[in-house]
Design a protein around this motif. Sequence first.
Motif, mmCIF file in Angstrom:
data_model
loop_
_atom_site.group_PDB
_atom_site.id
_atom_site.type_symbol
_atom_site.label_atom_id
_atom_site.label_comp_id
_atom_site.label_asym_id
_atom_site.label_seq_id
_atom_site.Cartn_x
_atom_site.Cartn_y
_atom_site.Cartn_z
ATOM 1 N N ALA A 17 0.550 -1.063 -0.281
ATOM 2 C CA ALA A 17 -0.393 -0.041 0.058
ATOM 3 C C ALA A 17 0.945 1.515 0.023
ATOM 4 O O ALA A 17 0.540 1.887 -0.961
ATOM 5 C CB ALA A 17 -1.013 -0.406 0.936
ATOM 6 N N LEU A 18 1.522 1.240 0.975
ATOM 7 C CA LEU A 18 2.654 2.497 0.570
ATOM 8 C C LEU A 18 3.978 2.474 -0.833
ATOM 9 O O LEU A 18 3.627 3.471 -0.965
ATOM 10 C CB LEU A 18 4.312 2.474 2.200
ATOM 11 C CG LEU A 18 2.938 2.386 3.160
ATOM 12 C CD1 LEU A 18 4.222 1.838 4.104
ATOM 13 C CD2 LEU A 18 2.819 3.536 3.842
ATOM 14 N N GLU A 19 3.861 1.276 -0.696
ATOM 15 C CA GLU A 19 4.219 1.720 -2.185
ATOM 16 C C GLU A 19 2.801 1.831 -3.495
ATOM 17 O O GLU A 19 4.235 2.499 -4.503
ATOM 18 C CB GLU A 19 5.154 0.229 -3.149
ATOM 19 C CG GLU A 19 6.774 -0.083 -1.827
ATOM 20 C CD GLU A 19 6.926 -1.439 -2.205
ATOM 21 O OE1 GLU A 19 5.909 -2.825 -2.200
ATOM 22 O OE2 GLU A 19 7.905 -1.975 -1.336
ATOM 23 N N TYR A 20 2.170 1.831 -3.122
ATOM 24 C CA TYR A 20 1.187 2.074 -4.220
ATOM 25 C C TYR A 20 1.129 3.535 -4.194
ATOM 26 O O TYR A 20 1.110 4.116 -5.245
ATOM 27 C CB TYR A 20 -0.272 1.530 -4.008
ATOM 28 C CG TYR A 20 -1.166 1.465 -4.440
ATOM 29 C CD1 TYR A 20 -0.796 0.891 -6.195
ATOM 30 C CD2 TYR A 20 -2.136 2.772 -4.575
ATOM 31 C CE1 TYR A 20 -2.225 1.154 -7.156
ATOM 32 C CE2 TYR A 20 -3.711 2.821 -5.345
ATOM 33 C CZ TYR A 20 -3.136 2.386 -6.337
ATOM 34 O OH TYR A 20 -4.648 2.670 -7.561
ATOM 35 N N GLN A 21 1.105 4.485 -3.360
ATOM 36 C CA GLN A 21 1.242 5.342 -2.914
ATOM 37 C C GLN A 21 2.015 6.297 -3.354
ATOM 38 O O GLN A 21 2.303 7.459 -3.865
ATOM 39 C CB GLN A 21 0.532 5.451 -1.453
ATOM 40 C CG GLN A 21 -0.222 5.465 -0.389
ATOM 41 C CD GLN A 21 -1.536 6.686 -1.071
ATOM 42 O OE1 GLN A 21 -1.067 7.805 -1.540
ATOM 43 N NE2 GLN A 21 -3.177 5.535 -1.515
ATOM 44 N N GLU B 101 1.796 12.000 -10.422
ATOM 45 C CA GLU B 101 1.389 13.279 -9.816
ATOM 46 C C GLU B 101 2.208 13.426 -10.784
ATOM 47 O O GLU B 101 1.740 14.666 -11.385
ATOM 48 C CB GLU B 101 0.659 13.434 -8.970
ATOM 49 C CG GLU B 101 0.106 14.792 -8.415
ATOM 50 C CD GLU B 101 -0.364 14.863 -7.014
ATOM 51 O OE1 GLU B 101 -1.017 15.911 -6.747
ATOM 52 O OE2 GLU B 101 0.458 13.832 -6.385
ATOM 53 N N SER C 220 4.324 5.217 -5.790
ATOM 54 C CA SER C 220 4.027 5.175 -7.388
ATOM 55 C C SER C 220 2.776 6.566 -8.068
ATOM 56 O O SER C 220 3.549 6.916 -8.628
ATOM 57 C CB SER C 220 3.552 3.994 -7.817
ATOM 58 O OG SER C 220 4.775 2.879 -7.678
ATOM 59 N N LEU C 221 1.827 6.510 -6.794
ATOM 60 C CA LEU C 221 0.986 6.986 -7.547
ATOM 61 C C LEU C 221 1.642 8.686 -7.064
ATOM 62 O O LEU C 221 1.525 9.556 -7.874
ATOM 63 C CB LEU C 221 -0.464 7.099 -6.420
ATOM 64 C CG LEU C 221 -0.870 6.370 -7.035
ATOM 65 C CD1 LEU C 221 -2.418 6.569 -6.035
ATOM 66 C CD2 LEU C 221 -2.526 7.344 -7.964
ATOM 67 N N GLY C 222 2.596 8.841 -6.290
ATOM 68 C CA GLY C 222 2.728 10.471 -6.377
ATOM 69 C C GLY C 222 4.165 10.367 -7.727
ATOM 70 O O GLY C 222 4.365 11.501 -8.038
#
Length: 132
Positions: free
Chosen positions: A108-112, A119, A114-116
């Motif tokens: 979940a942290l790595e997903y966030q 962005e 990747s989203l960053g």
Amino acid sequence: MALSFDKALGIHQHTLGIRAKRAEVLSSNIANADTPNYKAQDVDFSQALKQASSKQRGVGLGATHQNHFSIQSQLQAQSQYRIPNQPDTGDGNTVDMQQEQAAYMENALEYQMSLGFLESKFMGLKKAIRGE
């Protein structure tokens, strides 16, 4: 001049899909922690990333007319059975809840992250389009 999103976004577009697939697999493991004979699975991130970033993704469809678009199937990250770290408890289930929860949180942290990254790539593209 045409804009190539594959070049502009880099590898981050692929990592997001792989991390989403891994979250599904890990949550399935957690949901089946008490299911007899359930075998824990995981997604090999490095293997899935190599598959996603290579040009030979999926199955190519043959065009029957010259005006048809070239379409390829989406990445299907393959889940693999995990080698258990704990001895069998008698019911054949290989889910270790602590390991699954830790892996899910890390994913979940790595997903966030990747989203960053995505962005920031899109912000850079918007600035380039505006001429800033």
